[in-house]
Design a protein around this motif. Structure first.
Motif, PDB file in Angstrom:
ATOM      1  N   GLU A  59       0.848  -1.185   0.000  1.00  0.00           N
ATOM      2  CA  GLU A  59       0.000   0.000   0.000  1.00  0.00           C
ATOM      3  C   GLU A  59       0.886   1.237   0.000  1.00  0.00           C
ATOM      4  O   GLU A  59       2.100   1.155   0.214  1.00  0.00           O
ATOM      5  N   VAL A  60       0.252   2.387  -0.247  1.00  0.00           N
ATOM      6  CA  VAL A  60       0.972   3.661  -0.248  1.00  0.00           C
ATOM      7  C   VAL A  60       0.228   4.627   0.667  1.00  0.00           C
ATOM      8  O   VAL A  60      -0.988   4.817   0.524  1.00  0.00           O
ATOM      9  N   ILE A  61       0.941   5.203   1.625  1.00  0.00           N
ATOM     10  CA  ILE A  61       0.374   6.227   2.497  1.00  0.00           C
ATOM     11  C   ILE A  61       0.649   7.584   1.855  1.00  0.00           C
ATOM     12  O   ILE A  61       1.801   7.947   1.613  1.00  0.00           O
ATOM     13  N   CYS A  62      -0.421   8.320   1.569  1.00  0.00           N
ATOM     14  CA  CYS A  62      -0.326   9.626   0.918  1.00  0.00           C
ATOM     15  C   CYS A  62      -0.502  10.701   1.991  1.00  0.00           C
ATOM     16  O   CYS A  62      -1.539  10.767   2.656  1.00  0.00           O
ATOM     17  N   LEU A  73      -3.592   4.651  -0.411  1.00  0.00           N
ATOM     18  CA  LEU A  73      -3.820   4.333  -1.816  1.00  0.00           C
ATOM     19  C   LEU A  73      -3.411   2.884  -2.057  1.00  0.00           C
ATOM     20  O   LEU A  73      -2.289   2.489  -1.712  1.00  0.00           O
ATOM     21  N   PRO A  74      -4.292   2.073  -2.635  1.00  0.00           N
ATOM     22  CA  PRO A  74      -3.900   0.693  -2.957  1.00  0.00           C
ATOM     23  C   PRO A  74      -2.922   0.691  -4.123  1.00  0.00           C
ATOM     24  O   PRO A  74      -2.893   1.629  -4.931  1.00  0.00           O
ATOM     25  N   PRO A  75      -2.113  -0.346  -4.257  1.00  0.00           N
ATOM     26  CA  PRO A  75      -1.127  -0.387  -5.352  1.00  0.00           C
ATOM     27  C   PRO A  75      -1.763  -0.312  -6.733  1.00  0.00           C
ATOM     28  O   PRO A  75      -1.139   0.171  -7.676  1.00  0.00           O
ATOM     29  N   THR A  76      -3.012  -0.772  -6.859  1.00  0.00           N
ATOM     30  CA  THR A  76      -3.671  -0.805  -8.169  1.00  0.00           C
ATOM     31  C   THR A  76      -4.473   0.453  -8.457  1.00  0.00           C
ATOM     32  O   THR A  76      -5.112   0.545  -9.504  1.00  0.00           O
ATOM     33  N   PHE A  77      -4.454   1.420  -7.547  1.00  0.00           N
ATOM     34  CA  PHE A  77      -5.286   2.609  -7.728  1.00  0.00           C
ATOM     35  C   PHE A  77      -4.797   3.446  -8.904  1.00  0.00           C
ATOM     36  O   PHE A  77      -3.610   3.751  -9.024  1.00  0.00           O
ATOM     37  N   LYS A  78      -5.737   3.815  -9.797  1.00  0.00           N
ATOM     38  CA  LYS A  78      -5.398   4.632 -10.961  1.00  0.00           C
ATOM     39  C   LYS A  78      -6.266   5.881 -11.062  1.00  0.00           C
ATOM     40  O   LYS A  78      -6.119   6.655 -12.003  1.00  0.00           O
ATOM     41  N   GLY A  79      -7.211   6.067 -10.130  1.00  0.00           N
ATOM     42  CA  GLY A  79      -8.061   7.239 -10.171  1.00  0.00           C
ATOM     43  C   GLY A  79      -9.070   7.206 -11.289  1.00  0.00           C
ATOM     44  O   GLY A  79      -9.525   8.237 -11.753  1.00  0.00           O
ATOM     45  N   GLU A  80      -9.441   6.017 -11.758  1.00  0.00           N
ATOM     46  CA  GLU A  80     -10.368   5.910 -12.867  1.00  0.00           C
ATOM     47  C   GLU A  80     -11.776   5.634 -12.370  1.00  0.00           C
ATOM     48  O   GLU A  80     -11.995   5.259 -11.215  1.00  0.00           O
ATOM     49  N   ILE A  85     -13.023   4.417  -3.366  1.00  0.00           N
ATOM     50  CA  ILE A  85     -12.372   5.576  -2.751  1.00  0.00           C
ATOM     51  C   ILE A  85     -11.454   5.092  -1.643  1.00  0.00           C
ATOM     52  O   ILE A  85     -11.872   4.340  -0.769  1.00  0.00           O
ATOM     53  N   PRO A  86     -10.180   5.483  -1.642  1.00  0.00           N
ATOM     54  CA  PRO A  86      -9.266   5.034  -0.600  1.00  0.00           C
ATOM     55  C   PRO A  86      -9.704   5.520   0.775  1.00  0.00           C
ATOM     56  O   PRO A  86     -10.392   6.528   0.916  1.00  0.00           O
ATOM     57  N   ALA A  87      -9.254   4.783   1.806  1.00  0.00           N
ATOM     58  CA  ALA A  87      -9.575   5.170   3.175  1.00  0.00           C
ATOM     59  C   ALA A  87      -8.903   6.492   3.507  1.00  0.00           C
ATOM     60  O   ALA A  87      -7.764   6.743   3.121  1.00  0.00           O
ATOM     61  N   ARG A  88      -9.604   7.354   4.231  1.00  0.00           N
ATOM     62  CA  ARG A  88      -9.071   8.671   4.573  1.00  0.00           C
ATOM     63  C   ARG A  88      -8.939   8.808   6.078  1.00  0.00           C
ATOM     64  O   ARG A  88      -9.629   8.145   6.841  1.00  0.00           O
ATOM     65  N   THR A  89      -8.045   9.679   6.475  1.00  0.00           N
ATOM     66  CA  THR A  89      -7.912  10.025   7.881  1.00  0.00           C
ATOM     67  C   THR A  89      -8.279  11.491   8.042  1.00  0.00           C
ATOM     68  O   THR A  89      -7.447  12.390   7.903  1.00  0.00           O
ATOM     69  N   TYR A 155       6.165  -1.964   1.633  1.00  0.00           N
ATOM     70  CA  TYR A 155       6.419  -3.161   0.839  1.00  0.00           C
ATOM     71  C   TYR A 155       6.396  -4.404   1.732  1.00  0.00           C
ATOM     72  O   TYR A 155       6.656  -4.334   2.936  1.00  0.00           O
ATOM     73  N   GLU A 156       6.103  -5.527   1.107  1.00  0.00           N
ATOM     74  CA  GLU A 156       6.280  -6.822   1.761  1.00  0.00           C
ATOM     75  C   GLU A 156       7.516  -7.460   1.146  1.00  0.00           C
ATOM     76  O   GLU A 156       7.580  -7.686  -0.063  1.00  0.00           O
TER      77      GLU A 156
END
Length: 442
Positions: A59-62, A73-80, A85-89, A155-156
Motif C-alpha cells: 500500500e501507499v500512504i499519501c 492508496l492501494p497499489p492498483t489505484f489509478k483514479g479511474e 475511494i481510498p480510506a481517509r484520515t 512493501y512486503e
C-alpha cells in the motif's frame, strides 16, 4: 555501504538487482528475540543475514505536507471511474477533483528536474515510486487536492534466512538497520531444512548424513539416511495386555492360526468372506425361536454357507451336524439370534507372515510358534496370543546413528516427520542391518 533503515533501503532498491544479501545491524529486535511477522515467526538478531528474493508493494500512504493528514492508496489505484475511494484520515478532497473521476491519476513534480529536466511531468503511482532517491519526493495531484503530497510506500519483503524452511515475509517498515553485503557474501549458503517426508522422495541424494533439528525432546543428534524401505508392516496387539507391536514383512517367525470366536449370529454373518469356507462349533446352548428356529446345543457343528433374503427377512443359511448325525439339517438363522461359536481350524499348519495374510482376512488371532532366528530376543514368542489388526503400506526411511552405523532402523515420516539438515557432499557408508525393525513395540 553505510547502514540504512530497512524502509529506506527497500524503497531505494532496484528490483532488477535481486537477490540481495543484507546483514541486520541494529534495531528494536535485539538479539535472541522472537517475533511474529506477517504470520511468520522470525528471529532477527544483530548479525543475521537476509537474502531478499522479492519485493511486493502492499500500500501507499499519501501525506498532505501542509495539514499532515493521510490517506491510503492501494497499489492498483489509478483514479479511474469505478475505483473504490481510498480510506481517509479526516481528510475531505478539495472540489478540484474526485478520486473516482474518469481522469487518470496524475502525479506532477512541482519543482526541480525529475525527468529529462522537465519541470512538470505527469506520472503514474508506480512511476513516481520508481523515482525514489532516498527520501519522499514532494508531488502534486490535482485530483486529490491543491497541496504538495508525500508518498510513503509499504512493501512486503520476501527473504530467505539460514535454517528457515519457508520464505520469510517481512514488512519494509520493520524498525531495523541493515547493510548490503551482497558482494562479500557470495559464498554464503542459506541452508534450508527438509522434512523427513521430503527426504523420502530424494533417493538420488541418498545416502546422506543429516542433523535432526526438530523432533522428539532431547539433544540434536546425527543420523545417516539411506533410502526408502520397501517392506510393509502389520499392526498387532497382545489381547488383554494393552501391548502393541509393529511387524515388518521381513519378519522370519512362524505363525499358527488361533480359532476365531463369535458371539451371536450377526458376528458369524459379518465374518463371511467370498470363496472362503467357515465352519464353527457351538460352545454354549442357545434357545431357539418358535418352530422355525430350533435350539442349538453345545458341540453342534455348523457349516456357514451364506446370507439369504433382504431386510427383516434376512437369514444366515447353515448346515448343522448335531451329535452323531451324518446328514444333518439345513438351518436358517435370524441375525438377532444369540449363541457362542468357535471356529474349526487346522491347528497344525504353520505360516509365514505374507502367506498368513494371503489366506486369512484381518483382523485375526495367531500365535508365534517359532520366533525369528535373526532377532536376539523376539518378544512375540513369549505371547500366548497375538491379534493382527491391519496391514500398513506407508513408506519408511532407513537410517542409522553415526555412533552405531551398522545398527539400522526405519522411520515412518507419516507419524514422525522430523526436520533435518542434510550435510553437503555424498557419503558411502555400508548399508546398515535393520533386524531391529522387524518387530518394534509401540
Amino acid at each position: 555501504m553505510e547502514p540504512l533503515s530497512f524502509q529506506e533501503y527497500i524503497c531505494s532498491l532496484d528490483p532488477t538487482t535481486l537477490p540481495r544479501i543484507l546483514r541486520i545491524c541494529s534495531g528494536v529486535y535485539f538479539q535472541g528475540s522472537v517475533y511474529e511477522i506477517s504470520g511468520n515467526e522470525c528471529c532477527l538478531s544483530t548479525g543475521d543475514l537476509l537474502k531478499v528474493m522479492a519485493v511486493a508493494l502492499q500500500e501507499v500512504i499519501c501525506e498532505d505536507t501542509e495539514t499532515g493528514q493521510t490517506m491510503e492508496l492501494p497499489p492498483t489505484f489509478k483514479g479511474e471511474q469505478g475505483c473504490p475511494i481510498p480510506a481517509r484520515t479526516q481528510w475531505v478532497p478539495s472540489s478540484q477533483g474526485n478520486l473516482c473521476s474518469p481522469r487518470r491519476l496524475s502525479l506532477i513534480v512541482p519543482q526541480g528536474p525529475f525527468l529529462d529536466g522537465s519541470r512538470q511531468q505527469g506520472l503514474t503511482l508506480h512511476q513516481a515510486l520508481g523515482r525514489w532517491d532516498g527520501r519522499p519526493q514532494p508531488l502534486l495531484c490535482p485530483t486529490i487536492g491543491p497541496h504538495a503530497l508525500l508518498l510513503h510506500p509499504i512493501y512486503e519483503v520476501h527473504a530467505a534466512m539460514h535454517l528457515r524452511r519457508d520464505v520469510v515475509k517481512i514488512p519494509s517498515t520493520l524498525e531495523v538497520d541493515v547493510e548490503d553485503v551482497t558482494e562479500e557474501a557470495q559464498d554464503v549458503h542459506f541452508a534450508r531444512p527438509l522434512l523427513l517426508s521430503e527426504v523420502l522422495g530424494m533417493e538420488e541424494a541418498l545416502p546422506a548424513q543429516a542433523e535432526i533439528l526438530e523432533g522428539p525432546a532431547g539433544p540434536a543428534i546425527f543420523e545417516s539416511a539411506y533410502g526408502r524401505s520397501h517392506a510393509w508392516r502389520v499392526l498387532a496387539s497382545a489381547p488383554g495386555s494393552g501391548r502393541h507391536f509393529l511387524l515388518s514383512s521381513t519378519y522370519q517367525g512362524w505363525f499358527r492360526r488361533r480359532p476365531r470366536q463369535f458371539v451371536g449370529v450377526q458376528e458369524l454373518a459379518a465374518s463371511l468372506q467370498p470363496g472362503r469356507q467357515l465352519r464353527v462349533v457351538v460352545t454354549q446352548d442357545c434357545e431357539g425361536q418358535g418352530n422355525d428356529v430350533p435350539p442349538l446345543g453345545m458341540g453342534d457343528r455348523l457349516e456357514v454357507r451364506g446370507l439369504q433374503g433382504n431386510g427383516p427377512s434376512t437369514r444366515l443359511l447353515c448346515h448343522c451336524h448335531a451329535g452323531e448325525e451324518e446328514e444333518g439339517e439345513e438351518l436358517r438363522l435370524p441375525p438377532d439370534l444369540g449363541g457362542s461359536f468357535v471356529e474349526e481350524a487346522c491347528a497344525s499348519k504353520k505360516y509365514r507372515l505374507a502367506e498368513l495374510l494371503e489366506r486369512q482376512p484381518l483382523p485375526c488371532e495367531v500365535r508365534v510358534v517359532a520366533p525369528d532366528p535373526g532377532l536376539e530376543r523376539d518378544a512375540l514368542g513369549a505371547l500366548p496370543a497375538l491379534r493382527l489388526e491391519a496391514r500398513l503400506d506407508q513408506p519408511f526411511l532407513v537410517g542409522s546413528f553415526c555412533e552405531e552405523p551398522e545398527e539400522g532402523f526405519e522411520i515412518p515420516p507419516q507419524w514422525l516427520d522430523l526436520s533435518l539438515l542434510l550435510s553437503e557432499g555424498p557419503i558411502h557408508p555400508p548399508a546398515p542391518c535393520t533386524h531391529r525393525s522387524r518387530v518394534e513395540e509401540l
